[in-house]
Motif scaffolding. Structure first.
Motif, PDB file in Angstrom:
ATOM      1  N   ALA A 131      47.288 -69.289 -16.925  1.00  0.00           N
ATOM      2  CA  ALA A 131      48.619 -69.249 -16.313  1.00  0.00           C
ATOM      3  C   ALA A 131      48.664 -69.966 -14.967  1.00  0.00           C
ATOM      4  CB  ALA A 131      49.084 -67.806 -16.157  1.00  0.00           C
ATOM      5  N   ARG A 149      52.651 -63.811 -21.713  1.00  0.00           N
ATOM      6  CA  ARG A 149      51.747 -63.258 -20.699  1.00  0.00           C
ATOM      7  C   ARG A 149      52.241 -61.908 -20.175  1.00  0.00           C
ATOM      8  NH1 ARG A 149      49.938 -66.313 -22.905  1.00  0.00           N
ATOM      9  NH2 ARG A 149      48.816 -64.416 -23.468  1.00  0.00           N
ATOM     10  N   ASN A 197      49.598 -61.225 -17.448  1.00  0.00           N
ATOM     11  CA  ASN A 197      48.181 -61.578 -17.381  1.00  0.00           C
ATOM     12  C   ASN A 197      48.046 -63.094 -17.340  1.00  0.00           C
ATOM     13  OD1 ASN A 197      48.478 -62.464 -20.043  1.00  0.00           O
ATOM     14  ND2 ASN A 197      47.473 -60.683 -20.942  1.00  0.00           N
ATOM     15  N   ARG A 215      45.672 -64.856 -19.191  1.00  0.00           N
ATOM     16  CA  ARG A 215      45.225 -65.345 -20.488  1.00  0.00           C
ATOM     17  C   ARG A 215      45.401 -64.234 -21.510  1.00  0.00           C
ATOM     18  NH1 ARG A 215      39.159 -66.450 -19.426  1.00  0.00           N
ATOM     19  NH2 ARG A 215      39.484 -64.794 -17.906  1.00  0.00           N
ATOM     20  N   TYR A 252      49.867 -63.001 -11.011  1.00  0.00           N
ATOM     21  CA  TYR A 252      50.545 -63.776 -12.055  1.00  0.00           C
ATOM     22  C   TYR A 252      52.051 -63.566 -12.037  1.00  0.00           C
ATOM     23  CZ  TYR A 252      45.822 -64.628 -13.575  1.00  0.00           C
ATOM     24  OH  TYR A 252      44.500 -65.009 -13.589  1.00  0.00           O
ATOM     25  N   VAL A 266      53.144 -67.179 -13.180  1.00  0.00           N
ATOM     26  CA  VAL A 266      53.939 -67.265 -14.412  1.00  0.00           C
ATOM     27  C   VAL A 266      55.421 -67.436 -14.109  1.00  0.00           C
ATOM     28  CG1 VAL A 266      54.670 -66.033 -16.495  1.00  0.00           C
ATOM     29  CG2 VAL A 266      52.273 -65.957 -15.780  1.00  0.00           C
TER      30      VAL A 266
END
Length: 333
Positions: free
Chosen positions: A188, A222, A231, A233, A242, A246
């Motif tokens: 991400a 994610r 997350n 991954r 994130y 993200v």
């Protein structure tokens, strides 16, 4: 215990937490010299996003003095700590801090700016990628930091942009994520640095024909429910940082509405320490300046008016009232 989720942002606690970082010189403090310039940027960014950056919280002259003490005249860029070697990561953080305090980059002489441009452009390899320093490590993070730094210096040129775009697109994977180099695992944070660099270079058009939606789908996956956090991954735990990597990327693509923003907000707020201040990666973990910065930046992206925050720019991770004065690079400049 109340079943109603906490919706309070403990701004005063977080401000004190950030201020106290400098006075708390623990063993870990000295182990983190290599991150000191980045840490200063995280603190400055968190404070200005909370509308609390002033001479009481972080005195301007002291901050600028520290930044300039990290200038490495051998290579013409900034290290993370006095007498440390110059690196592209600490160089971008230094420029971001100086821009926040003075949009003209006044502390830098014209000669220093020329050295900076030479240092940054000298890190680009023939395939368009960038090294972090003279030791040769390549990572799409360095592409973003180099492109962003050149943008802050108003020194983006076609000879840098075109090969950088080619390299970034080679790092796009079949699943819609980006890796740190071609063929590496999607992550991400790498999605942000790749899409963010394309935005700075005014090259988001290379994500036409559905590529932007493919990237947005991977990013949307994610969000780990029921926590609401993101997350980095697949099959990993959610992490507050994130919320920025993200959501900023989705915002750049115009697709932040593809995720549940209300649940994400609750997750970020649940990671606060209401007593000592600061934000951690997950609820009840140790707080730190990194997650505090990106947790607050994530809240600004979600709804900056709700918590009386400055509106953050998803491309630069700086307040929009500062970045709107930047000159955007255009093809042919």
């Amino acid at each position: 215990m109340s079943s109603i989720p906490n919706q309070t942002l403990y701004k005063d606690k977080h401000i004190k937490f950030i201020i106290d970082q400098e006075s708390n010189r623990s063993y870990e403090y000295w182990l983190s010299e290599h991150l000191r310039m980045n840490g200063l940027y995280w603190g400055v960014t968190a404070l200005i996003t909370m509308k609390s950056l002033n001479d009481t919280t972080l005195p301007q002259q002291e901050v600028i003095k520290y930044v300039m003490s990290c200038w490495d005249d051998r290579f013409g860029a900034f290290g993370s700590f006095p007498k440390h070697d110059a690196h592209i990561l600490s160089t971008l953080s230094a420029l971001q801090i100086l821009k926040i305090y003075d949009s003209s980059l006044f502390p830098l002489s014209d000669d220093s700016k020329k050295k900076l441009v030479k240092f940054i452009k000298g890190l680009q390899l023939p395939n368009g990628s960038f090294q972090g320093d003279r030791f040769g490590e390549v990572d799409t993070r360095f592409t973003y930091t180099a492109i962003s730094a050149l943008s802050l210096l108003d020194e983006l040129t076609t000879d840098v942009v075109n090969p950088a775009v080619d390299f970034i697109m080679k790092c796009l994977n079949f699943d819609g994520g980006f890796g740190l180099v071609p063929g590496s695992e999607s992550h991400a944070a790498q999605a942000f640095v790749c899409v963010g660099a394309l935005a700075i270079m005014d090259k988001l058009d290379v994500l036409a024909r559905g590529l932007d939606e493919k990237i947005a789908r991977w990013l949307s996956e994610r969000q780990v429910l029921p926590s609401g956090g993101f997350n980095g991954r697949p099959e990993k735990l959610p992490d507050v940082c994130y919320s920025w990597w993200v959501l900023s990327t989705l915002s750049i693509l115009g697709k932040s509405h593809w995720v549940n923003l209300e649940k994400l907000q609750r997750f970020i707020l649940s990671c606060q320490d209401p007593i000592e201040g600061g934000i951690s990666d997950r609820p009840d973990n140790q707080t730190d300046i990194y997650h505090t910065c990106f947790g607050i930046a994530g809240l600004s992206l979600i709804d900056y008016t709700k918590f009386d925050l400055d509106e953050i720019d998803p491309v630069y991770c700086m307040p929009k009232r500062i970045t709107r004065n930047f000159q955007k690079w255009k093809q042919g400049d």
